[in-house]
Write a protein that holds these residues in place. Structure first.
Motif, mmCIF file in Angstrom:
data_model
loop_
_atom_site.group_PDB
_atom_site.id
_atom_site.type_symbol
_atom_site.label_atom_id
_atom_site.label_comp_id
_atom_site.label_asym_id
_atom_site.label_seq_id
_atom_site.Cartn_x
_atom_site.Cartn_y
_atom_site.Cartn_z
ATOM 1 N N MET A 71 4.394 20.574 18.575
ATOM 2 C CA MET A 71 3.963 21.935 18.312
ATOM 3 C C MET A 71 2.974 22.412 19.380
ATOM 4 N N ASP A 72 2.145 21.507 19.907
ATOM 5 C CA ASP A 72 1.163 21.965 20.883
ATOM 6 C C ASP A 72 1.842 22.421 22.176
ATOM 7 N N ALA A 73 2.887 21.730 22.608
ATOM 8 C CA ALA A 73 3.592 22.136 23.831
ATOM 9 C C ALA A 73 4.252 23.499 23.643
ATOM 10 N N ARG A 74 4.867 23.696 22.506
ATOM 11 C CA ARG A 74 5.518 24.986 22.234
ATOM 12 C C ARG A 74 4.469 26.099 22.148
ATOM 13 N N ARG A 88 1.519 26.200 23.672
ATOM 14 C CA ARG A 88 1.038 26.493 25.028
ATOM 15 C C ARG A 88 2.027 27.397 25.764
ATOM 16 N N LYS A 89 3.325 27.131 25.606
ATOM 17 C CA LYS A 89 4.350 27.970 26.251
ATOM 18 C C LYS A 89 4.309 29.407 25.735
ATOM 19 N N ASP A 90 3.871 29.575 24.495
ATOM 20 C CA ASP A 90 3.777 30.904 23.898
ATOM 21 C C ASP A 90 2.419 31.557 24.147
ATOM 22 N N GLY A 91 1.572 30.915 24.980
ATOM 23 C CA GLY A 91 0.299 31.503 25.362
ATOM 24 C C GLY A 91 -0.896 31.105 24.523
ATOM 25 N N PHE A 92 -0.707 30.156 23.605
ATOM 26 C CA PHE A 92 -1.811 29.707 22.762
ATOM 27 C C PHE A 92 -2.555 28.559 23.439
ATOM 28 N N ASN A 93 -3.793 28.347 23.013
ATOM 29 C CA ASN A 93 -4.591 27.227 23.496
ATOM 30 C C ASN A 93 -4.754 26.203 22.377
ATOM 31 N N ASP A 110 13.814 21.333 25.391
ATOM 32 C CA ASP A 110 12.618 21.566 26.191
ATOM 33 C C ASP A 110 11.918 20.243 26.468
ATOM 34 N N GLU A 111 11.896 19.835 27.723
ATOM 35 C CA GLU A 111 11.334 18.532 28.095
ATOM 36 C C GLU A 111 9.852 18.430 27.750
ATOM 37 N N ASP A 112 9.091 19.503 27.905
ATOM 38 C CA ASP A 112 7.665 19.470 27.560
ATOM 39 C C ASP A 112 7.467 19.222 26.065
ATOM 40 N N VAL A 113 8.284 19.858 25.247
ATOM 41 C CA VAL A 113 8.202 19.667 23.796
ATOM 42 C C VAL A 113 8.591 18.238 23.440
#
Length: 148
Positions: free
Chosen positions: A1-4, A6-11, A75-78
């Motif tokens: 969830m953290d990677a997704r 971050r991609k959506d602009g959250f910290n 998504d590789e980051d996720v």
């Protein structure tokens, strides 16, 4: 969830595990009859779980490919973030359910009005995981040293 996120602009503000809230990462569940009547089968399932934890740790690409297929995530980051969290950071390699976390969870449920009459040690049976350690199975799986 953290990677997704971050991609959506959250910290990332914090990890839930850092808050000290009672939580059990994972556990196996069965009923009392199975524990009583099929102990050898339960022991084998717990041993297979130990083997799978080691396999996932040793084979991150295969593990991520499996998650990608089942969850339909490409998504590789996720995938990497999930692997890091669930196969590295949070996994309990000894497979013992922490009784203090169960007791704390029971207390929270009671405070919320749930009627629970059992204590943590009456809910959890760690004997199968403990047998893996006593028998030397975990040392064998982990190449001679017990996991943390």
């Amino acid at each position: 969830m953290d990677a997704r996120g971050r991609k959506d602009g959250f910290n990332l503000v914090y990890h839930l595990n850092d808050l000290g809230l009672p939580a059990i990462y994972s556990s196996l569940h069965t009923n009392a009859k199975t524990l009583r009547e099929r102990r050898q089968t339960v022991q084998r399932v717990v041993a297979a779980l130990a083997d799978s934890v080691k396999f996932v740790e040793d084979n991150p690409e295969k593990a991520k490919a499996s998650v990608a297929k089942i969850l339909r995530v490409q998504d590789e980051d996720v995938l990497q973030s999930s692997y890091d969290a669930y196969a590295k950071k949070h996994v309990n390699r000894r497979l013992v359910v922490p009784l203090n976390a169960v007791a704390d969870s029971v207390d929270v449920a009671r405070e919320a009005g749930t009627k629970i009459t059992k204590k943590a040690n009456e809910i959890v049976d760690n004997s199968f995981a403990e047998n893996l350690e006593k028998s030397g199975y975990l040392k064998e799986v982990w190449g001679g040293k017990l996991p943390l």
